[in-house]
Design an enzyme around this catalytic site. Structure first.
Site, PDB file in Angstrom:
ATOM      1  N   ASP A  34      43.865  50.200  30.316  1.00 45.45           N
ATOM      2  CA  ASP A  34      43.291  49.038  30.134  1.00 45.45           C
ATOM      3  C   ASP A  34      44.659  48.587  29.011  1.00 45.45           C
ATOM      4  O   ASP A  34      44.846  49.738  28.022  1.00 45.45           O
ATOM      5  CB  ASP A  34      42.182  48.374  29.672  1.00 45.45           C
ATOM      6  CG  ASP A  34      41.824  46.949  29.736  1.00 45.45           C
ATOM      7  OD1 ASP A  34      41.227  46.364  30.396  1.00 45.45           O
ATOM      8  OD2 ASP A  34      42.418  46.175  28.524  1.00 45.45           O
ATOM      9  N   SER A  46      34.309  41.185  27.715  1.00 39.08           N
ATOM     10  CA  SER A  46      34.009  41.639  26.455  1.00 39.08           C
ATOM     11  C   SER A  46      33.317  40.277  25.665  1.00 39.08           C
ATOM     12  O   SER A  46      32.685  40.493  24.625  1.00 39.08           O
ATOM     13  CB  SER A  46      35.141  41.636  25.646  1.00 39.08           C
ATOM     14  OG  SER A  46      36.031  42.601  25.980  1.00 39.08           O
ATOM     15  N   LEU A  51      24.508  36.623  32.165  1.00 36.55           N
ATOM     16  CA  LEU A  51      23.512  35.930  33.197  1.00 36.55           C
ATOM     17  C   LEU A  51      23.960  36.448  34.330  1.00 36.55           C
ATOM     18  O   LEU A  51      25.040  36.665  34.859  1.00 36.55           O
ATOM     19  CB  LEU A  51      23.705  34.556  33.365  1.00 36.55           C
ATOM     20  CG  LEU A  51      23.017  33.614  32.026  1.00 36.55           C
ATOM     21  CD1 LEU A  51      23.904  34.039  30.949  1.00 36.55           C
ATOM     22  CD2 LEU A  51      23.022  32.278  32.627  1.00 36.55           C
ATOM     23  N   HIS A 224      35.591  28.036  29.100  1.00 31.39           N
ATOM     24  CA  HIS A 224      34.340  27.668  29.059  1.00 31.39           C
ATOM     25  C   HIS A 224      33.847  27.802  27.752  1.00 31.39           C
ATOM     26  O   HIS A 224      33.833  28.812  27.048  1.00 31.39           O
ATOM     27  CB  HIS A 224      33.833  28.634  30.147  1.00 31.39           C
ATOM     28  CG  HIS A 224      32.306  28.528  30.384  1.00 31.39           C
ATOM     29  ND1 HIS A 224      31.460  27.585  30.337  1.00 31.39           N
ATOM     30  CD2 HIS A 224      31.431  29.499  30.158  1.00 31.39           C
ATOM     31  CE1 HIS A 224      30.210  27.548  30.278  1.00 31.39           C
ATOM     32  NE2 HIS A 224      30.139  29.100  30.102  1.00 31.39           N
ATOM     33  N   TYR A 258      23.390  25.821  30.497  1.00 33.98           N
ATOM     34  CA  TYR A 258      22.377  27.141  30.622  1.00 33.98           C
ATOM     35  C   TYR A 258      22.225  27.565  29.226  1.00 33.98           C
ATOM     36  O   TYR A 258      22.872  27.290  28.124  1.00 33.98           O
ATOM     37  CB  TYR A 258      23.084  28.080  31.564  1.00 33.98           C
ATOM     38  CG  TYR A 258      24.309  28.789  31.154  1.00 33.98           C
ATOM     39  CD1 TYR A 258      24.200  29.957  29.886  1.00 33.98           C
ATOM     40  CD2 TYR A 258      25.598  28.452  31.310  1.00 33.98           C
ATOM     41  CE1 TYR A 258      25.545  30.565  29.657  1.00 33.98           C
ATOM     42  CE2 TYR A 258      26.655  28.955  30.994  1.00 33.98           C
ATOM     43  CZ  TYR A 258      26.840  30.143  29.990  1.00 33.98           C
ATOM     44  OH  TYR A 258      27.880  30.765  29.641  1.00 33.98           O
ATOM     45  N   TRP A 358      32.732  37.622  38.305  1.00 34.31           N
ATOM     46  CA  TRP A 358      32.113  37.514  37.221  1.00 34.31           C
ATOM     47  C   TRP A 358      31.092  38.655  37.079  1.00 34.31           C
ATOM     48  O   TRP A 358      30.750  39.362  38.057  1.00 34.31           O
ATOM     49  CB  TRP A 358      31.158  36.236  37.160  1.00 34.31           C
ATOM     50  CG  TRP A 358      31.988  35.082  37.153  1.00 34.31           C
ATOM     51  CD1 TRP A 358      33.319  34.910  37.101  1.00 34.31           C
ATOM     52  CD2 TRP A 358      31.454  33.635  37.142  1.00 34.31           C
ATOM     53  NE1 TRP A 358      33.819  33.855  37.076  1.00 34.31           N
ATOM     54  CE2 TRP A 358      32.673  32.811  37.020  1.00 34.31           C
ATOM     55  CE3 TRP A 358      30.354  33.110  36.945  1.00 34.31           C
ATOM     56  CZ2 TRP A 358      32.602  31.307  36.882  1.00 34.31           C
ATOM     57  CZ3 TRP A 358      30.307  31.689  37.036  1.00 34.31           C
ATOM     58  CH2 TRP A 358      31.344  30.814  36.941  1.00 34.31           C
ATOM     59  N   THR A 360      28.004  38.734  37.236  1.00 36.17           N
ATOM     60  CA  THR A 360      26.940  38.450  38.123  1.00 36.17           C
ATOM     61  C   THR A 360      26.958  39.415  39.409  1.00 36.17           C
ATOM     62  O   THR A 360      26.322  39.898  40.121  1.00 36.17           O
ATOM     63  CB  THR A 360      26.488  37.141  38.546  1.00 36.17           C
ATOM     64  OG1 THR A 360      26.640  36.344  37.227  1.00 36.17           O
ATOM     65  CG2 THR A 360      25.618  36.763  39.624  1.00 36.17           C
ATOM     66  N   TYR A 537      38.533  34.315  77.078  1.00 40.34           N
ATOM     67  CA  TYR A 537      38.213  34.407  75.741  1.00 40.34           C
ATOM     68  C   TYR A 537      37.617  35.817  75.252  1.00 40.34           C
ATOM     69  O   TYR A 537      37.157  36.691  76.300  1.00 40.34           O
ATOM     70  CB  TYR A 537      36.764  33.549  76.075  1.00 40.34           C
ATOM     71  CG  TYR A 537      35.719  33.557  74.747  1.00 40.34           C
ATOM     72  CD1 TYR A 537      36.095  32.831  73.616  1.00 40.34           C
ATOM     73  CD2 TYR A 537      34.640  34.465  74.667  1.00 40.34           C
ATOM     74  CE1 TYR A 537      35.208  32.780  72.484  1.00 40.34           C
ATOM     75  CE2 TYR A 537      33.858  34.373  73.524  1.00 40.34           C
ATOM     76  CZ  TYR A 537      34.166  33.568  72.391  1.00 40.34           C
ATOM     77  OH  TYR A 537      33.217  33.510  71.418  1.00 40.34           O
ATOM     78  N   ASP A 550      36.802  35.306  67.142  1.00 45.19           N
ATOM     79  CA  ASP A 550      36.906  35.103  68.617  1.00 45.19           C
ATOM     80  C   ASP A 550      38.256  34.551  68.793  1.00 45.19           C
ATOM     81  O   ASP A 550      38.741  33.671  67.966  1.00 45.19           O
ATOM     82  CB  ASP A 550      35.726  34.436  69.332  1.00 45.19           C
ATOM     83  CG  ASP A 550      35.426  32.879  68.573  1.00 45.19           C
ATOM     84  OD1 ASP A 550      36.217  32.907  67.568  1.00 45.19           O
ATOM     85  OD2 ASP A 550      34.650  32.274  69.214  1.00 45.19           O
TER      86      ASP A 550
END
Length: 818
Positions: A34, A46, A51, A224, A258, A358, A360, A537, A550
């Protein structure tokens, strides 16, 4: 065989999670680099508020978040918790949001996420700061919670290092070393680090990093707003310094807000402000990075927060006694569709991407990436997050910016499944577009194509059909959005007369060369070694026997095939399997060609006078193709039908499109021909039992479970995924449901229950003009018999439905073959 050397670029939550997952699976030669100091590197992790919530309209994103919760809950850190399962509470302050929370409860139920819908009193009991008079109710998810992102990073890094991984901070990667189309390592400011695999986990720097290897990673770094209040009197002394928070995560999505606790203060996140794209090239990397000062934390812009504060004080009145004490505009990655980006560079073997992730979803993405890299196939369906899911036109800078900005705006919006992108529009239009505009087409956009959903010119037809007895139930306001009863009339008219459908946006490839047949035999499940003029097909599977896609394949000459596919991921998959000897050429011919679907019992009467071709059953049988002319237009005719009626797909060059349209429409006028749209098309294909890849089945399903085993020829010597089919069970099957109430309508993703217990979920649905009821596909237990009754939760309503044999319409196939 020794495990490869892996270099992960980025030591944020994604890179460290990936190091943890790889080393746990035996790939221990892992180096994580990094540009910032370890472990507060200065990226999004960081400053992330932490959340973690599982419920999402995407099944894949729900699974990624659920695994993240599981993983973070198991982490240990000397400073305390890494995950605090204090639950989540989403509030509704409008009737529209209350309905939306019922839809979210349905998603949660369908995916096994624990949840409860609660009234205003219980919301206030859970979160005493709220003004209960503003609240109609809430959705409580007790297993959601807060991640202490930096602790989670350090805990996972510690586990990875205990297995042999190495982490190096302040090592800026300036280039990727490659040779012969393969990764060889990375070059840093201090030297070269050898590697067989390089993984880009650089967060909002990902787009810039991708350019170094000729790869477009479609994300936009977006600021944000996040603010923290002064101390709240009623919260003083409630949370210990160790616990930090005890109230559930609160989301006030009616106003894009939030909230989470920071001891006795409240953190406020806001998505309601204008999109603020950030130029990462102008970020300050020279200042010493700390948790307070980092490149990804921009100066707070108070004017953008004014509305947020007013709505906050209205909902949480006690906060009005204080003020915003500190704030910043933190940078996160946003993509055109709001999903993460994962996968391997097609043209540089060993270069992998895990971006726009994220907190999350971080551990879930890491697990899935590790499975993909080590086993060759991810453990869950990832087509919604695949690096190559976007059309080429969608990868232009202006398009990425416009679509990612809309993703930011819509983070907390109530989004209908058929809401249309605002910009850009009219990027890709078929040669029939001006004719469709003249007929009053209502266009839906998909893959940047404008696709008619229905035609206002058919409103008189609707009035006539209703007068003749066509029943059209009254839809609730949600189901009636982006819909018109005209579509029902269009479907009915297709069954009784004839209609044309613009099939141009459906992806088409040309596969040619002496090795084309062998490649198709290797990649697909059906037998491709048929005579020239055959149409087949077939399916493409992954190496675990799951359905990737398909295809409809027409053999036009010995070494030339036209492949009807489902989008860019199919092109990517086939490209990755092209033989190295150059014996096969693959071209995407979609924009160079166009297609009209002409279907209905009168289709032969319309087309026969226009062509010298013999359109009788003996002349052009079902699932056969030929080249001929229609009027003066050279065409390829394929006798196939996705709507289950007599007819043809008619292909020609884009330059000849208007002439083809005009000839067919003029010939069809005496027969009552109409142009029909995608809504009618969808309802007709469900009546006929036809699947939609990516919606009705994915790699998580086998052909047999999806009802497509007829397209699998196990007698073939071999094909990709064949050996795995015998080993995979099928605890669930895709079944057709018929709702018993003729007025009932569902849209997809609703949970399905038997005797009150959720056992499956809807994939797609459409109201059938032919049978006078809504039909839906659902994944249900394999032993659920025809005639079984189930319950479907649709918003605040429970509908009953019956498991029905398929196809519901024309099971003898007499209409399509006549």
């Amino acid at each position: 065989m020794a495990a490869p050397k892996v270099v992960i670029v980025g030591a944020g939550i994604v890179g460290t999670s990936l190091a943890d997952e790889l080393t746990a699976r035996g790939w221990t030669d892992v180096t994580v680099l990094d540009r910032g100091p370890l472990f507060a590197t200065g990226g999004s992790t960081s400053h992330a508020p932490g959340l973690v919530f599982a419920t999402n309209p995407s099944k894949t994103m729900t699974e990624l978040a659920s695994y993240t919760i599981e993983t973070f809950s198991s982490l240990e850190h000397p400073d305390g918790w890494c995950f605090n399962p204090l639950g989540g509470l989403e509030l509704a302050t409008t009737p529209e949001r209350w309905e939306d929370l019922h839809r979210k409860a349905g998603w949660a139920a369908a995916r096994g996420v624990e949840h409860r819908l609660v009234d205003a009193a219980e919301c206030a009991a859970m979160y005493p700061l709220i003004d209960r008079d503003l609240v109609l109710g809430g959705l409580h998810t007790p297993n959601d919670g807060l991640a202490k992102a930096m602790r989670a990073v350090e805990a996972q890094a510690a586990r990875a290092m205990s297995r042999g991984a190495v982490f190096r901070g302040e090592q800026e990667v300036i280039d990727v070393v490659e040779a012969n189309g393969e990764v060889r390592g990375v070059r840093t400011t201090t030297g070269v680090v050898d590697a067989d695999i390089v993984v880009c986990c650089t967060g909002f720097w990902g787009r810039e990093f991708g350019r170094r290897v000729g790869l477009t990673i479609p994300l936009v770094p977006m600021a944000h707003q996040y603010a923290i209040t002064t101390a709240i009197d009623s919260r003083r002394g409630v949370n210990s310094a160790l616990a930090e928070a005890s109230l559930p995560i609160l989301r006030h999505q009616d106003h894009d807000l939030y909230y989470r606790e920071h001891g006795d203060r409240i953190g406020i996140g806001y998505y309601g402000h204008r999109p603020m794209p950030s130029d990462v090239g102008n970020l300050d990397y020279e200042t010493k990075i700390s948790l307070d000062e980092m490149p990804s934390k921009l100066m707070f812009t108070p004017d953008d927060f004014d509305d947020a504060w007013q709505h906050t004080v209205a909902l949480l009145p006690e906060l009005g006694n204080g003020k915003v004490e500190e704030g910043f505009n933190g940078i996160f990655s946003f993509t055109p569709d709001g999903h993460s980006i994962m996968g391997e560079h097609r043209d540089l073997a060993g270069f992998w991407v895990a971006e726009a992730v994220w907190v999350t979803h971080s551990a879930g993405v890491a697990k899935t990436m590790a499975e993909w890299m080590i086993d060759g196939t991810p453990g869950i369906d990832v087509h919604e997050t695949d690096l190559y899911r976007f059309e080429d036109e969608a990868l232009r800078d202006d398009v990425i910016l416009a679509t990612s900005s809309q993703s930011f705006v819509e983070v907390y919006d109530i989004v209908h499944p058929h809401d249309q992108r605002k910009a850009p529009r009219n990027v890709r239009t078929s040669p029939f577009h001006d004719r469709e505009v003249n007929l009053g087409a209502e266009f839906w956009e998909s893959g940047l194509w404008e696709r008619p959903a229905w035609f206002e010119a058919n409103r008189p037809l609707l009035e006539q059909k209703v007068a003749d007895g066509l029943q059209i139930p009254q839809r609730d306001p949600w189901a009636a959005r982006h819909w018109s009863p005209i579509a029902v009339a269009e479907a009915a008219h297709t069954r009784s007369h004839v209609a044309v459908y613009d099939m141009t946006p459906l992806t088409r490839f040309e596969l040619s060369g002496p090795g084309a047949l062998a490649l198709l035999q290797q990649l697909t499940t059906n037998n491709m070694d048929k005579s020239v003029g055959s149409v087949t097909y077939t399916l493409m599977l992954d190496d675990k026997g799951g359905v990737r896609s398909d295809l409809t394949v027409a053999r036009l000459t010995d070494n030339l095939f036209q492949v009807g596919a489902n989008g860019p991921l199919d092109f990517d998959w086939i490209t990755r399997h092209l033989p190295a000897d150059g014996s096969v050429t693959l071209r995407d011919i979609t924009t160079a060609t166009c297609c009209l679907g002409l279907w209905g019992p009168l289709a032969r009467d319309v087309l026969a006078p226009l062509t010298p071709a013999d359109l009788t059953n003996d002349g052009l049988r079902y699932f056969r193709a030929m080249t001929t002319t229609v009027g003066a237009v050279p065409v390829t005719l394929m006798r196939v039908s996705y709507v289950g009626e007599l007819g043809w797909e008619i292909y020609t060059s884009a330059a000849n499109g208007r002439a083809l349209w005009d000839a067919v429409m003029a010939a069809g006028e005496p027969h009552g021909i109409i142009a029909a749209g995608r809504i009618a098309f969808n309802s007709l294909r469900i009546e006929k039992g036809y699947r939609s890849a990516g919606t009705d089945m994915t790699i998580e399903h086998t052909p047999a479970a999806a009802g497509l085993d007829f397209a699998v020829r196990m007698s073939k010597d071999d094909f990709l995924g064949k050996s795995a089919l015998a080993e995979r069970g099928a605890p669930s099957r895709l079944r057709t449901l018929r709702l018993t109430d003729p007025a009932a309508v569902v849209l997809g993703k609703e949970p399905v229950a038997v005797n009150g217990a959720v056992v499956g979920y809807i994939t797609s649905a459409g109201w059938s003009a032919t049978v006078g009821a809504c039909l839906a596909y659902a994944w249900l237990p394999a032993d659920l018999a025809d005639g079984s009754q189930v319950e479907i939760s649709y918003q605040t309503t429970q509908y009953t439905a019956v498991v029905t044999s398929e196809p519901v319409v024309d099971p003898e196939m007499t209409r399509i073959r006549k």
